[in-house]
Each structure stands twice: as structure tokens, then as C-alpha cells.
Design an enzyme around this catalytic site. Structure first.
Site, PDB file in Angstrom:
ATOM      1  N   GLY A  14      42.154  30.534  39.378  1.00  0.00           N
ATOM      2  CA  GLY A  14      41.413  31.262  39.659  1.00  0.00           C
ATOM      3  C   GLY A  14      41.217  31.752  40.934  1.00  0.00           C
ATOM      4  O   GLY A  14      42.315  31.931  42.202  1.00  0.00           O
ATOM      5  N   GLY A  74      35.459  27.942  45.107  1.00  0.00           N
ATOM      6  CA  GLY A  74      35.770  26.503  45.047  1.00  0.00           C
ATOM      7  C   GLY A  74      36.646  25.742  44.490  1.00  0.00           C
ATOM      8  O   GLY A  74      36.121  24.318  44.422  1.00  0.00           O
ATOM      9  N   LYS A  75      37.705  26.319  44.463  1.00  0.00           N
ATOM     10  CA  LYS A  75      38.991  25.021  43.435  1.00  0.00           C
ATOM     11  C   LYS A  75      39.204  23.916  45.162  1.00  0.00           C
ATOM     12  O   LYS A  75      39.267  23.011  44.110  1.00  0.00           O
ATOM     13  CB  LYS A  75      40.145  25.797  43.558  1.00  0.00           C
ATOM     14  N   SER A 128      42.150  46.958  26.512  1.00  0.00           N
ATOM     15  CA  SER A 128      40.763  46.766  25.533  1.00  0.00           C
ATOM     16  C   SER A 128      39.639  48.217  26.390  1.00  0.00           C
ATOM     17  O   SER A 128      38.648  48.445  25.865  1.00  0.00           O
ATOM     18  CB  SER A 128      40.247  45.659  26.771  1.00  0.00           C
ATOM     19  N   LYS A 143      32.663  41.303  32.086  1.00  0.00           N
ATOM     20  CA  LYS A 143      32.439  42.745  31.608  1.00  0.00           C
ATOM     21  C   LYS A 143      30.799  43.483  31.190  1.00  0.00           C
ATOM     22  O   LYS A 143      30.147  44.553  31.482  1.00  0.00           O
ATOM     23  CB  LYS A 143      33.399  43.223  30.454  1.00  0.00           C
TER      24      LYS A 143
END
Length: 818
Positions: A370, A375-376, A693, A736
Site C-alpha cells: 500500500g 499503517g502497514k 478508465s 473515485k
């Protein structure tokens, strides 16, 4: 011994005296002590009749009151010669056995057992065979006595003097420690020859057992003698060492030896360690080589070879600990709780004997992927706390030497174990939580590839025998819970990625950041800046504006810094003004932090031709963007600006092709494509943009520019397109949609295959939003253009023609026409 009276008659029924653990054979005179009521009443009943009683063995000697099913069916009929009652209620009697009898039926009487019996006649055997067996049994019995089987001299001589083969078999069976089942079997055999054969087999087994015992005793004696010899030699060596080096070196060796003995090392490791210890004992303590060996042995004895912490397997308590430190991150918390649940079930199966104990100790290997600041790293420490395990962090960012992982060989001066073994020593436990931080930032050099060295460590099938170059012996790493972190998984080699279970961390949405700020960041910064919670009131509106207008990140690190800045200025203001309390409102942020730094896009004011509202996603969150297309006289060219990536350019070309293919249906003259240039631009030209997208937004803007039909300003859209008009799924739906919501959009068009992704968005954030799910571009254009698809198709009709009824939102795409 007295001879039995051959004329004694056996009654048809006899009282039964059960005996435990022994068998009486005919011709024997035996004292019997009876203390159980069932035996005493049987004796009394026999004395009241003709003094004949049945002595039979019970199958289970632990039973106090045996029933008919608990007794053997063959016993011995005995005459009671004498009987005496003791003061404690027990009875002593002297009996003479005179016949084998078979019990036809046991019956339960008042307080005792009675049996219907019949005598077992002695069968006639061949005299020659009987004599040969008699001699062989007597010879084997003498061998047993010579091997050391203790019998009193009188008993042994009595047995050897017997001339009757039947009596010889019975008396040997009685005096030698055969099992009760074997003794009972001999009582049940009527033939003297068969009994002698059986006794012969039992004596052979006894001889073999005694020879095995003697051999074991000899081995033990030799081992004791060898140990004594080694002890004396060691003592002599100590004396020599003391003369050469003094007491200190000898004491050090003994301390190391005691520590090694206490470790209970695996066999393969013990051999190597003892060899090094023997070398060390023969060295001068001040030699360079002794220093190397001493360091090696110190490392060996300081490692947790069998030291473990006990896992906290209370799921409720573990969940509470995880929730106290971190907000959100449900996937990670669920994975930890699943691991605990599986471990708890395995422990229950081990207790039942259904599973081997080593099966429960295998730890998972997780990879947290991530953006920075989500917060990993911190969640790994909370996981260790929730499990009740030790925690150790290894930062691998920039590591480019294989020896960082596996250590240096002892041939090099100053060699040390790798960081994995060092971490185990520092953790002091065999099953800690190991955090391998920033595994995507490992480097390579001529000294080796550390990522390749991790392959063995992070493979559950191999790390049971992880070998550090310095130690040179295997260490079991299978119980360690490995957690790796990375920002960019594409940088991790494929074989290493394949060994880990990937858990993705998405960026925090604004609502999550607000909760994190209120629960964790604000209280921590209040304390770090010397304030009390009663002195500061930080309103939710101020925090929300701080998040949206002064920070733009996936995590919360900058947010915490900005909160700290506001609180420091507030602390100064309290001291200078003399106030006791400060209230921070959203309009006060300019005073503390200056002008707003980030202005998110807002909904367009009105529908415009050639301008569509798209949605995009970056690691710092989602937002809307405007796709602008302008049709100008030209030669049919397509101009693309706005620093678009290759994939986005291909989406633009596909959109133009789709419009050209459906030109007749949309009322676009084909010659317009030849004499018109289309200019596609996406604002914020300095920012690179990439991805498929934006397909729906580009198509809507292109069709709008070519037809003059405006695009709705209150609809945001995302989705990949194909030349045939299909709409394909995309990623980042949650970010999104929330970006569009923040911009004031209330209608969102998504690919139908992304409908399930809405479950990731909390229900309260989906309120007041209307979602449309498109399978094809016809459905999408019907929602994006003012007037829908009907407005386009009406343009294509000749003037004066009767209008046909058109479905507002077709469920299947119509066939495309050239």
C-alpha cells in the site's frame, strides 16, 4: 507337600472363592487370606457343607466384587484343611488343591458366587514323548536358575526333585513369574505333554528376556565405565589447563558446556557445537582463534532454540487490542483473527491426539502492500501485541548484500550472523513477529542479491532448516510470523512474491482520516505539545477542512504534522494571551497554516458541449477531472494534450472510431470526420495521466463535440470501452466515487461488472448518490448526454419524418451500422 486324596468326591456345585493375580494347581497346599465379603461368605458356605471350595481367578484383579462374567471358566477344587478368623474380620485358610474343574455356569447367591462344575480328567500321553519333554523342561528350568532367576533353594530343589511330569509343569508355572493369562492357560490344558510344551515355550521366552536384561546391564556398565574414564581424563585435562592458563579458561569452558547441555539442541546442531567446544577447550584463551570460537559459542548459547511465548488465543481480546490502535484495516484484522481461530482449533485437535504438535506452530507469511502512511508498519506491532508475541523490525530499504540476510562465513575477520539471527537473539523467542520493512527497496550488487537470500527464509516448506552462513547449522524458522511491507509490489521479484500472502492497503478516505485524527492523532499531538485535552477544542469542521484543503496524501503522516503545527501555535497563543482554553474552528486555519493549499475540483456550473466529467484515482485518493473535446475545421486529425499516457491516448482513438462507426445513427455526417480536427485536452497539463478508465468520459465528450448535444454536468463517469461499444470494469471504485461525492456530484456511471465493488463503500456514504451501471456505450450515452440517446437519434432522422419510439435505456446494445 501333602499328596491329594484320590477318593475325594467333587460336588456338582461349589462355592467360589475368587483370587486375584494367581492360579493354584492340583496337589498344591496353599494358605489363602480372604478379606472381601464375597470370599468370606463363600468360605463360610463351604465349611457348612463338605469343606470343598472352588478357587478360580478373576480376569480383572482391580474388581472388588466380581460377577459371573468376570471369572475364568476353569479353576481348582480344593479341600479346606484349616480356617482361622482374624480380629479385623478377614479369614485365613489352608487349602489343598486336588482337581482341575470346568465351570458350566456361575450363579449369584446371597453375597457370594456358586458354580456348577465338572472335573477335567487327565489325558493319557505317550510315555516316550512325555519323558523327553520332562527332561527338556527340567533342563530349561535349571538354565533359568543359572541365569539368575531367584527362587529359594528349598523351592528350587523341591521342583527339581519332582518325578511326575504333570506336577513339574504345574509347579514351574506357579513359581516362575509368567503372566496370569499364561498360568490360566496351563490350568486349562488337560494333557501333561501339552502343558510341558507350553511351559517349554514360556521358559525359552524367559531365558531370552533374561539374556536381554543381562546384555542391557552390560551395556549400561560399559557406558558408566566409559563416562568414568572420560571424567578422569577430563579432570586430568583440567589440571593441565590450569597449569598452563590458570583457572579462568577452564571455568569458561565448563560454563559453556553447562549452557549447551541446558539448551537441548537438535542432534545435528549438538554435534557441531560440541566439536567447536572441544576445539576451544584445547586452545590458549588469549589466542586469536580462541576469540573466534568463543564468539561463535556465545551466539549459539544465546539463541532461543526452544524458548517460545504462549499465543494469546482469546479472539475477543485480540480484536480489542487491534481496534484500540488502528481504525479500519478490516482485512488485516480479519486475517490475524483467522490465524488465531485456526491455531485454537489445531490446539484442540492436538489435545485429542488427532494432530502432531509441530503442525500448530507454522506461521503465515504476509505481505502488506500500500501507499506510505496507511499503517502497514504500525499494525504489525499491534499484531504482535494481540498475539502475545515478541516483536522485531528489520528495515531492508537499501540493503544490497546477501550477507545482511544470511550472515558472513566465520573465515572472515569480524564475521557476524545475518540480521535474521540477530533479530531472534534480540527477541529472545523462537516464535516472534518479524517485520521485514520495505522489501520492495532491496538493492543488488556484486556481493549478491538479498531478495534471493529471502527465498529460503520466506518459504514455509524450507524455512524449517534455515542455515545462516555464520552459524553453519540449521535453525527452525517455521514458527516465526513474517510480515513484509512494500509500497510498489512490481519491484519485488516474482519468485519472492509467490511465497507471500498479499494483503492490500488502500488509501484512507476523508471520513476515515477524520476518525483517525479524532481518535489517535489529535490526543497524541496534544500530549506531545505540552497541552491538556481540556485546554483545546478542535472542531470536526476544522479537522475536515484541514484534511481536504491542507493535505493530499494516502496516509495520515502529513495530517499529523499539520495538527502538530496548529497545536504548537495554539500553545503559544495560550501563553501570550493568558487564556485557559482555545477553540479551533475551520475559519481559523488560515491564521495557523496560511492560505489553502489544495482546491479540489467542483461540479461544472452547467451542461457544456464537448466537456464530460470523468473520475480518477491516485494513491492519495480520488477526484473528478474534466475531459474537453473541441471540433474545429481541419483535415480529420486528432490532437491530444494534457500529458496523457499511451493507454489513455488509445482510449481516445477508440472513442473516435466508435463515433465514426455509429455516425449515421447519431446524425453525424461522415464527411465531418474528414474536414474536422478533434482536439482532446484534460486540464492540469503538468500532471501525468494514464489508464483506460476514462473511456466513457472521452466517448461522451467526442460524441457531444461532433453532434452539438451537451454533456450533463451533474453526472460523473468511469469505465473502459471497446471498439464494439462494450463497457469493461475498472479499479479504484471506492476512491473515485468518494471523490465525486466530495465534488458535489450526485449521479455516477459505473461499469456493470463493478456493481459488487460498492459494498466497500459504507452505506452512509452512498446515501444521496444515484448509481447507473452500464454494459455498453449506448446505455452510458443515454445517461451522460442531455436528452439521452433519443436526442442523438432524433438528429439522424430526415426532417418531416415520423419519429419512432426509442427505448430510453436499452438493455442490450443495438447492432452497429457503418
Amino acid at each position: 507337600m501333602s499328596e491329594p486324596n484320590p477318593n475325594t468326591q467333587i460336588p456338582e456345585t461349589l462355592p467360589v472363592c475368587p483370587v486375584r493375580g494367581s492360579v493354584i494347581y492340583p496337589t498344591m497346599v496353599m494358605p489363602i487370606e480372604a478379606g472381601r465379603p464375597v470370599s468370606i461368605r463363600a468360605i463360610d458356605e463351604a465349611l457348612a457343607r463338605d469343606k470343598v471350595i472352588l478357587i478360580a481367578s478373576q480376569r480383572d484383579k482391580e474388581l472388588e466384587e466380581p460377577g459371573p462374567d468376570d471369572m475364568y471358566l476353569v479353576g481348582t477344587a480344593c479341600n479346606i484343611l484349616r480356617m482361622r478368623k482374624n480380629s479385623d474380620g478377614s479369614v485365613q485358610m489352608l487349602v489343598q488343591a486336588f482337581a482341575r474343574v470346568r465351570v458350566k455356569q456361575y450363579e449369584q447367591r446371597k453375597g457370594y458366587l456358586e458354580a456348577a462344575v465338572e472335573a477335567i480328567p487327565e489325558s493319557q500321553d505317550k510315555e516316550v514323548e512325555l519323558k523327553a519333554l520332562f527332561r527338556e523342561v527340567k533342563a530349561r528350568f535349571e538354565t533359568v536358575l543359572k541365569e539368575g532367576k531367584y527362587l529359594s533353594p528349598e523351592t528350587a530343589q523341591f521342583v527339581l526333585n519332582l518325578e511326575d511330569p504333570s506336577q513339574l509343569a504345574d509347579y514351574i508355572a506357579f513359581h516362575v513369574d509368567f503372566k496370569l493369562e499364561d498360568k490360566q492357560k496351563l490350568l486349562e490344558i488337560a494333557s501333561a505333554a501339552e502343558r510341558l510344551k507350553r511351559v517349554l515355550v514360556l521358559l525359552d521366552a524367559e531365558i531370552e528376556l533374561m539374556e536381554t536384561q543381562r546384555r542391557i546391564q552390560q551395556q549400561v556398565k560399559e557406558e558408566i565405565d566409559r563416562n568414568q574414564r572420560e571424567y578422569f581424563l577430563r579432570e586430568q585435562m583440567k589440571a593441565i589447563q590450569r597449569e598452563l592458563h590458570g583457572e579462568e579458561g577452564d571455568q569458561e569452558v565448563e560454563e559453556l558446556r553447562e549452557k549447551i547441555e541446558a539448551l537441548n539442541l537438535p542432534e545435528a546442531v549438538r554435534g557441531e557445537v560440541e566439536r567447536e567446544l572441544s576445539r576451544f577447550a584445547r586452545m590458549h584463551p588469549d589466542s586469536a582463534e580462541a576469540s573466534v570460537v568463543r564468539t561463535y559459542l556465545d551466539w549459539i548459547v544465546s539463541l532461543p532454540w526452544n524458548t517460545r511465548t504462549t499465543d494469546q488465543i482469546d479472539l475477543t481480546e485480540a480484536a480489542k487490542i487491534l481496534d484500540e490502535e488502528h481504525y479500519g484495516l478490516e482485512k488485516v484484522k480479519d486475517r490475524v483473527l483467522e490465524y488465531l481461530a485456526v491455531r485454537k482449533l489445531k490446539l484442540e485437535r492436538v489435545r485429542k491426539g488427532e494432530l502432531r504438535e509441530e503442525e500448530i506452530n507454522k506461521g503465515p507469511i504476509l505481505l502488506f502492500v500500500g501507499p506510505p502512511g496507511v499503517g502497514k508498519t504500525s499494525i504489525a506491532k499491534s499484531i504482535a501485541q494481540a498475539l502475545g508475541r515478541k516483536y522485531y523490525r528489520i528495515s531492508l530499504g537499501g540493503a544490497r548484500d546477501e550477507s545482511d540476510i544470511r550472515g558472513h562465513r566465520r573465515t572472515y575477520i569480524g564475521a557476524m550472523p545475518g540480521r535474521i539471527i540477530q533479530g531472534l537473539r534480540q527477541a529472545g523467542s523462537k516464535n516472534p513477529v518479524f517485520l521485514l520493512d520495505e522489501v520492495d527497496k532491496l538493492g543488488t550488487s556484486y556481493q549478491g542479491d538479498p531478495a534471493a537470500a529471502l527465498l529460503e527464509l520466506l518459504d514455509p516448506a524450507q524455512n524449517k532448516d534455515f542455515t545462516d552462513h555464520y552459524l553453519g547449522v540449521p535453525f527452525d524458522m517455521s514458527e516465526v510470523l513474517f510480515i513484509c511491507t512494500a509500497n510498489f509490489p512490481d519491484s519485488i521479484p516474482g519468485p519472492l512474491m509467490d511465497r507471500m500472502e498479499i494483503i492490500e492497503f488502500t488509501s484512507y478516505i476523508e471520513q476515515e482520516k477524520l476518525e483517525i485524527a479524532k481518535r489517535y492523532l489529535l490526543p497524541r499531538q496534544i500530549g506531545e505539545n505540552g497541552l491538556k485535552e481540556s485546554q483545546v477544542v478542535f472542531t470536526d469542521a476544522a479537522l475536515s477542512r484541514l484534511i481536504t484543503s491542507y493535505t493530499r496524501e494516502a496516509g495520515v503522516r502529513n495530517l499529523e504534522r499539520e495538527i502538530g503545527t496548529v497545536l504548537r501555535k495554539s500553545a503559544r497563543g495560550l501563553l501570550e494571551s493568558g487564556k485557559k482554553r482555545v477553540r479551533i474552528l475551520d475559519q481559523d486555519l488560515e491564521k495557523y497554516l496560511g492560505p489553502v493549499r489544495f482546491l479540489p475540483e467542483a461540479e461544472a456550473r452547467e451542461p457544456q458541449v464537448g466537456v464530460a466529467t470523468g473520475m480518477y484515482y491516485t494513491p492519495v485518493g480520488g477526484d473528478i477531472m474534466f475531459v474537453e473535446v473541441s471540433a474545429t475545421p481541419g483535415k480529420g486529425g486528432l490532437i491530444i494534450t494534457g500529458k496523457l499516457g499511451e493507454v489513455m491516448k488509445e482510449s481516445a482513438r477508440a472513442a473516435v472510431t466508435y463515433a465514426k462507426r455509429n455516425a449515421e445513427r447519431f446524425g453525424i455526417p461522415l464527411e465531418k470526420f474528414d474536414n474536422t480536427d478533434l482536439h482532446l485536452h484534460v486540464p492540469a497539463g503538468a500532471i501525468p495521466k494514464e489508464g483506460p478508465s476514462a473511456g466513457i468520459a472521452i466517448t461522451s465528450a467526442v460524441v457531444s463535440a461532433l453532434t452539438g448535444v451537451p454533456v450533463r454536468n451533474d453526472v460523473a463517469m468511469t469505465g473502459e470501452i471497446t471498439l464494439t461499444g462494450r463497457v469493461l470494469p475498472i479499479g479504484g471504485v471506492k476512491e473515485k466515487v468518494l471523490g465525486a461525492r466530495r465534488a458535489g456530484i450526485r449521479e455516477v456511471i459505473l461499469p456493470r461488472q463493478n456493481q459488487t465493488d460498492l459494498s466497500d463503500i459504507p452505506a452512509y456514504l452512498r446515501q444521496n448518490l444515484r448509481f447507473h451501471f452500464a454494459e455498453n456505450l449506448d446505455e452510458a450515452l443515454d445517461w451522460t448526454l442531455v436528452g439521452g440517446l433519443k436526442a442523438l437519434e432524433n438528429r439522424a432522422k430526415p426532417k418531416g419524418a415520423k419519429a419512432k419510439k426509442v427505448k430510453a435505456r436499452p438493455k442490450t446494445p443495438p447492432p452497429a451500422r457503418a
